[in-house]
Motif scaffolding. Structure first.
Motif, mmCIF file in Angstrom:
data_model
loop_
_atom_site.group_PDB
_atom_site.id
_atom_site.type_symbol
_atom_site.label_atom_id
_atom_site.label_comp_id
_atom_site.label_asym_id
_atom_site.label_seq_id
_atom_site.Cartn_x
_atom_site.Cartn_y
_atom_site.Cartn_z
ATOM 1 N N ALA A 17 -16.016 33.013 13.745
ATOM 2 C CA ALA A 17 -14.859 33.719 14.293
ATOM 3 C C ALA A 17 -15.221 35.194 14.445
ATOM 4 O O ALA A 17 -16.261 35.648 13.956
ATOM 5 N N ALA A 18 -14.362 35.946 15.097
ATOM 6 C CA ALA A 18 -14.594 37.372 15.320
ATOM 7 C C ALA A 18 -14.757 38.133 14.006
ATOM 8 O O ALA A 18 -15.418 39.166 13.963
ATOM 9 N N ASP A 19 -14.185 37.616 12.904
ATOM 10 C CA ASP A 19 -14.278 38.288 11.610
ATOM 11 C C ASP A 19 -15.617 38.048 10.908
ATOM 12 O O ASP A 19 -15.850 38.549 9.815
ATOM 13 N N GLY A 20 -16.499 37.269 11.536
ATOM 14 C CA GLY A 20 -17.814 37.001 10.971
ATOM 15 C C GLY A 20 -17.855 35.825 10.011
ATOM 16 O O GLY A 20 -18.922 35.437 9.536
ATOM 17 N N VAL A 21 -16.705 35.253 9.704
ATOM 18 C CA VAL A 21 -16.624 34.090 8.831
ATOM 19 C C VAL A 21 -16.719 32.846 9.710
ATOM 20 O O VAL A 21 -16.112 32.795 10.776
ATOM 21 N N ALA A 51 -21.553 29.325 1.369
ATOM 22 C CA ALA A 51 -21.993 30.715 1.602
ATOM 23 C C ALA A 51 -23.511 30.800 1.524
ATOM 24 O O ALA A 51 -24.150 31.458 2.356
ATOM 25 N N GLY A 52 -24.095 30.116 0.560
ATOM 26 C CA GLY A 52 -25.544 30.112 0.412
ATOM 27 C C GLY A 52 -26.246 29.358 1.525
ATOM 28 O O GLY A 52 -27.222 29.854 2.107
ATOM 29 N N VAL A 53 -25.753 28.167 1.850
ATOM 30 C CA VAL A 53 -26.344 27.342 2.911
ATOM 31 C C VAL A 53 -26.336 28.091 4.240
ATOM 32 O O VAL A 53 -27.280 28.013 5.021
ATOM 33 N N GLU A 58 -22.325 39.207 1.332
ATOM 34 C CA GLU A 58 -21.248 39.419 0.356
ATOM 35 C C GLU A 58 -20.002 39.979 1.035
ATOM 36 O O GLU A 58 -18.884 39.669 0.642
ATOM 37 N N ASP A 59 -20.193 40.823 2.065
ATOM 38 C CA ASP A 59 -19.052 41.392 2.795
ATOM 39 C C ASP A 59 -18.236 40.303 3.473
ATOM 40 O O ASP A 59 -17.003 40.341 3.469
ATOM 41 N N VAL A 60 -18.914 39.339 4.061
ATOM 42 C CA VAL A 60 -18.219 38.237 4.735
ATOM 43 C C VAL A 60 -17.489 37.386 3.698
ATOM 44 O O VAL A 60 -16.324 37.047 3.871
ATOM 45 N N VAL A 61 -18.157 37.061 2.606
ATOM 46 C CA VAL A 61 -17.557 36.229 1.558
ATOM 47 C C VAL A 61 -16.375 36.943 0.909
ATOM 48 O O VAL A 61 -15.398 36.301 0.504
ATOM 49 N N LEU A 72 -13.226 32.656 3.532
ATOM 50 C CA LEU A 72 -14.170 31.538 3.530
ATOM 51 C C LEU A 72 -13.611 30.388 2.703
ATOM 52 O O LEU A 72 -13.685 29.230 3.124
ATOM 53 N N GLU A 73 -13.035 30.703 1.550
ATOM 54 C CA GLU A 73 -12.418 29.674 0.702
ATOM 55 C C GLU A 73 -11.338 28.922 1.484
ATOM 56 O O GLU A 73 -11.243 27.693 1.412
#
Length: 182
Positions: A17-21, A51-53, A58-61, A72-73
């Motif tokens: 998405a535009a938010d990078g997530v 997140a790892g895969v 960290e900013d996105v998470v 992300l959750e």
């Protein structure tokens, strides 16, 4: 199965998405990739594993939705929920997921995105969409919005749901539901 396979994306990058997530459609294959080892995992471990895969920063998470939940959750949670309804994940214990044989089949395709429309290839997902459409039609009838006399929904081979003389887009039963909004 015909139309669903055309929409699923192979190779390349996941849908973001535009938010990078990653979008929910982009999260589904990452969840299946993580879960392909057959381990039983709680949702929080699935989120961190995705997140790892996907190599997310960290900013996105760290991004949050308005309720305070991690973005992300939220998306991984919706991905797991829909894949459980489709039979791609099992939930043998509350809040803990495991990949099913059908989930392994989808994982083996090496997809980078997998949508709710793609999930129509699985009878459990079609049954779930029918249930949602019937529930939505019953709610309309009970509120006086609809005058349909029949609350029995039928789905054709293309996934179109008919209730009485009207057709319903079964995905709108999901997308119109405020609980299903990102």
């Amino acid at each position: 199965m015909g139309t669903s396979r055309k929409r699923a994306q192979r190779g390349g990058m996941a849908q973001f998405a535009a938010d990078g997530v990653p979008t929910i459609d982009g999260c589904r294959p990452a969840v299946l990739r993580l879960m392909s080892d057959g381990q039983l995992r709680p949702l929080k471990d699935i989120v961190s594993g995705v997140a790892g895969v996907m190599g997310l920063s960290e900013d996105v998470v760290a991004q949050r939705v308005s309720s305070g939940q991690g973005r992300l959750e939220n998306r991984v949670g919706w991905a797991c929920s829909s894949m459980r309804q489709a039979g791609l994940l099992e939930r043998p214990q509350h809040g803990r997921y495991k990949i099913s044989d059908d989930g392994q089949v989808v994982h083996a395709r090496g997809l980078t995105e997998y949508s709710e429309l793609d999930q129509k290839e699985w009878p459990a997902w079609r049954d779930y969409l029918l249930e949602l459409a019937e529930r939505k039609e019953r709610q309309k009838a009970e509120s006086g919005v609809s005058t349909e006399s029949s609350n029995h929904a039928k789905m054709d081979e293309l996934g179109t749901v008919s209730v009485g003389d009207s057709e319903i887009d079964p995905l709108s039963a999901v997308s119109d539901n405020p609980l299903c909004q990102p």
